[in-house]
Scaffold this active site. Structure first.
Site, PDB file in Angstrom:
ATOM      1  N   HIS A  90       0.864  -1.186   0.000  1.00 10.59           N
ATOM      2  CA  HIS A  90       0.000   0.000   0.000  1.00 10.59           C
ATOM      3  C   HIS A  90       0.897   1.231   0.000  1.00 10.59           C
ATOM      4  CE1 HIS A  90      -4.001  -1.840   1.640  1.00 10.59           C
ATOM      5  NE2 HIS A  90      -3.980  -1.778   0.321  1.00 10.59           N
ATOM      6  N   ASP A 111       0.912   4.011   1.536  1.00  6.74           N
ATOM      7  CA  ASP A 111       1.400   4.596   2.790  1.00  6.74           C
ATOM      8  C   ASP A 111       2.514   3.749   3.407  1.00  6.74           C
ATOM      9  OD1 ASP A 111      -0.791   2.785   3.168  1.00  6.74           O
ATOM     10  OD2 ASP A 111      -0.950   3.412   5.262  1.00  6.74           O
ATOM     11  N   HIS A 126      -5.082  -8.265   5.575  1.00 10.23           N
ATOM     12  CA  HIS A 126      -5.075  -6.893   5.059  1.00 10.23           C
ATOM     13  C   HIS A 126      -4.887  -6.943   3.540  1.00 10.23           C
ATOM     14  CE1 HIS A 126      -4.626  -2.563   5.641  1.00 10.23           C
ATOM     15  NE2 HIS A 126      -3.626  -2.593   4.765  1.00 10.23           N
TER      16      HIS A 126
HETATM   17 ZN    ZN Z   1      -1.214   1.569   6.245  1.00  3.56          ZN
HETATM   18 ZN    ZN Z   2      -2.317  -0.991   4.254  1.00  3.23          ZN
END
Ligand code: ZN
Ligand code: ZN
Length: 222
Positions: free
Chosen positions: A40, A42, A121
């Site tokens: 991801h 971030d 996730h």
């Molecule tokens: Zn994150």
């Molecule tokens: Zn993430």
């Protein structure tokens, strides 16, 4: 950033990581390895800037290893090419290598040994929590995940367990909330628990939490 006597690594490299390194006078050339928990932005969007800076400005010649879930090289080079068209084909002036991390397989990179554990996730590839050994110190890192008992294994007997704790009560799925984490505190066997990846709501309510929250620029000696 984790440093030992004989090396330095990053656990993830989010969008603001390169800016933060500059702010705290950390030379990116010191970093030997970067371990990505999942793909991801971030957690890896700082890398295009770090790589390009090390190539054109830092004139790095030391090797750099980037290790992450399957597809890390492709996803990163796609990002590099979006931000700086044509750059994915650069002949990097430093040895840049990629390594694929696999669940529960311990991989060694210089002074670091890292063991990934699958967490919950979705991110287009595997999402890992890590156990990172540096010398005789052990660090656990949750990456991003909703609660899973895997975190008990990741945290067990660590000197430091860094966990995400995105929201206080309600959360988008696949992230941890303080109310859930609190129910598991008694089973987390770590010497020191450190919360990170906090939402604004968590930051606003941090006085109610009673747990240590990571600060930008914070230095922890283990
Ligand atoms: Zn994150
Ligand atoms: Zn993430």
């Amino acid at each position: 950033m984790v440093t030992s006597n004989s090396g330095a690594c990053l656990l993830d490299c989010g969008a603001t990581a390169f800016v933060a390194m500059r702010r705290f006078a950390i030379d990116p050339a010191r970093i030997d390895a970067i371990f990505l928990s999942h793909l991801h932005g971030d957690h890896f969007a700082g890398l295009p800037f770090l790589l390009l800076e090390q190539h054109f400005v830092g004139r790095r010649d030391r090797p750099l290893v980037i290790a992450g879930p399957a597809g890390t090289e492709q996803r990163l080079m796609a990002a590099v090419d979006v931000f700086f068209p044509g750059s994915a084909k650069l002949a990097w002036r430093f040895p840049l290598t990629f390594a694929e991390l696999r669940e529960r397989r311990t991989a060694r990179f210089g002074p670091f040994a890292i063991t990934p554990h699958l967490v919950t996730h979705p991110s287009g590839s595997a999402a890992f929590a890590f156990r990172l050994q540096a010398g005789d110190r052990l660090i656990g890192y949750s990456g991003d995940t909703e609660w899973t008992d895997v975190l008990l294994k990741v945290a067990r007997d660590t000197d430091l367990f860094i966990t995400e704790c995105y929201a206080f009560n309600n959360s988008p799925r696949y992230h941890l909330t303080y109310n859930v984490l609190r129910q598991h505190l008694h089973e987390l066997h770590t010497k020191r628990l450190l919360l990170t990846h906090l939402s604004q709501e968590m930051l606003d309510r941090r006085d109610e939490i009673g747990l240590e929250v990571a600060e930008d620029g914070q230095l922890i000696e283990l």
